[in-house]
Design a protein around this motif. Sequence first.
Motif, PDB file in Angstrom:
ATOM      1  N   VAL A  71       0.832  -1.204   0.000  1.00  0.00           N
ATOM      2  CA  VAL A  71       0.000   0.000   0.000  1.00  0.00           C
ATOM      3  C   VAL A  71       0.868   1.255   0.000  1.00  0.00           C
ATOM      4  O   VAL A  71       0.597   2.214  -0.730  1.00  0.00           O
ATOM      5  N   ALA A  72       1.931   1.244   0.794  1.00  0.00           N
ATOM      6  CA  ALA A  72       2.828   2.398   0.814  1.00  0.00           C
ATOM      7  C   ALA A  72       3.511   2.575  -0.540  1.00  0.00           C
ATOM      8  O   ALA A  72       3.649   3.701  -1.034  1.00  0.00           O
ATOM      9  N   LEU A  74       2.338   1.604  -3.477  1.00  0.00           N
ATOM     10  CA  LEU A  74       1.326   2.094  -4.410  1.00  0.00           C
ATOM     11  C   LEU A  74       1.106   3.592  -4.244  1.00  0.00           C
ATOM     12  O   LEU A  74       1.047   4.342  -5.221  1.00  0.00           O
ATOM     13  N   THR A  75       0.980   4.030  -3.008  1.00  0.00           N
ATOM     14  CA  THR A  75       0.704   5.436  -2.734  1.00  0.00           C
ATOM     15  C   THR A  75       1.870   6.337  -3.147  1.00  0.00           C
ATOM     16  O   THR A  75       1.676   7.326  -3.866  1.00  0.00           O
ATOM     17  N   LEU A  76       3.058   5.995  -2.693  1.00  0.00           N
ATOM     18  CA  LEU A  76       4.215   6.829  -3.016  1.00  0.00           C
ATOM     19  C   LEU A  76       4.546   6.780  -4.508  1.00  0.00           C
ATOM     20  O   LEU A  76       4.946   7.788  -5.093  1.00  0.00           O
ATOM     21  N   CYS A  78       2.389   6.362  -6.943  1.00  0.00           N
ATOM     22  CA  CYS A  78       1.386   7.187  -7.631  1.00  0.00           C
ATOM     23  C   CYS A  78       1.721   8.663  -7.492  1.00  0.00           C
ATOM     24  O   CYS A  78       1.647   9.420  -8.463  1.00  0.00           O
ATOM     25  N   LEU A  79       2.085   9.088  -6.301  1.00  0.00           N
ATOM     26  CA  LEU A  79       2.439  10.499  -6.098  1.00  0.00           C
ATOM     27  C   LEU A  79       3.654  10.900  -6.930  1.00  0.00           C
ATOM     28  O   LEU A  79       3.639  11.934  -7.612  1.00  0.00           O
ATOM     29  N   CYS A 112       0.827   8.347 -12.636  1.00  0.00           N
ATOM     30  CA  CYS A 112       0.336   7.778 -11.381  1.00  0.00           C
ATOM     31  C   CYS A 112       0.170   6.267 -11.516  1.00  0.00           C
ATOM     32  O   CYS A 112       0.572   5.506 -10.641  1.00  0.00           O
ATOM     33  N   ALA A 116       2.454   3.697  -9.497  1.00  0.00           N
ATOM     34  CA  ALA A 116       1.799   2.808  -8.541  1.00  0.00           C
ATOM     35  C   ALA A 116       2.142   1.353  -8.830  1.00  0.00           C
ATOM     36  O   ALA A 116       2.378   0.565  -7.912  1.00  0.00           O
TER      37      ALA A 116
END
Length: 131
Positions: A71-72, A74-76, A78-79, A112, A116
């Motif tokens: 999850v981390a 994917l989030t980072l 994407c950002l 993104c 991700a």
Amino acid sequence: MRHRTGRPLAAAGFATLVLMAAPVAQAASPTSEGRAEWRGWLSDSAGGLRDGAERAIILGGALLYQNRHTVAGLTLGCLAGGAVGATGAVAAGAATGGAALPATGPAAALGCALGAAAGGAMGRPLDRPME
């Protein structure tokens, strides 16, 4: 090596739906005058909904904890990918006199998605060290 990310996520979603679809006790209870009084969805008389919500929160927290690196990532990812895509499109827009600026949104979305995917791929082995 085959990743099974979809199975735990699908199972958690199904379990959440099952728990939330449980029959809810009546939210109204008779008072001394025989009238029904509204006590809210999470009152003692609506214990089924409260129990289902608590189970869903615990299950979601456990699932998030087991996949925290993915999850981390994917989030980072994407950002970072979105920022790179948008920056590239804005630079192209400046170079073309604004003609490429409408491509900023799609470029950020594509960045993104690619970021991700890369971040999730890097975080997944940290969540499953024995696979």
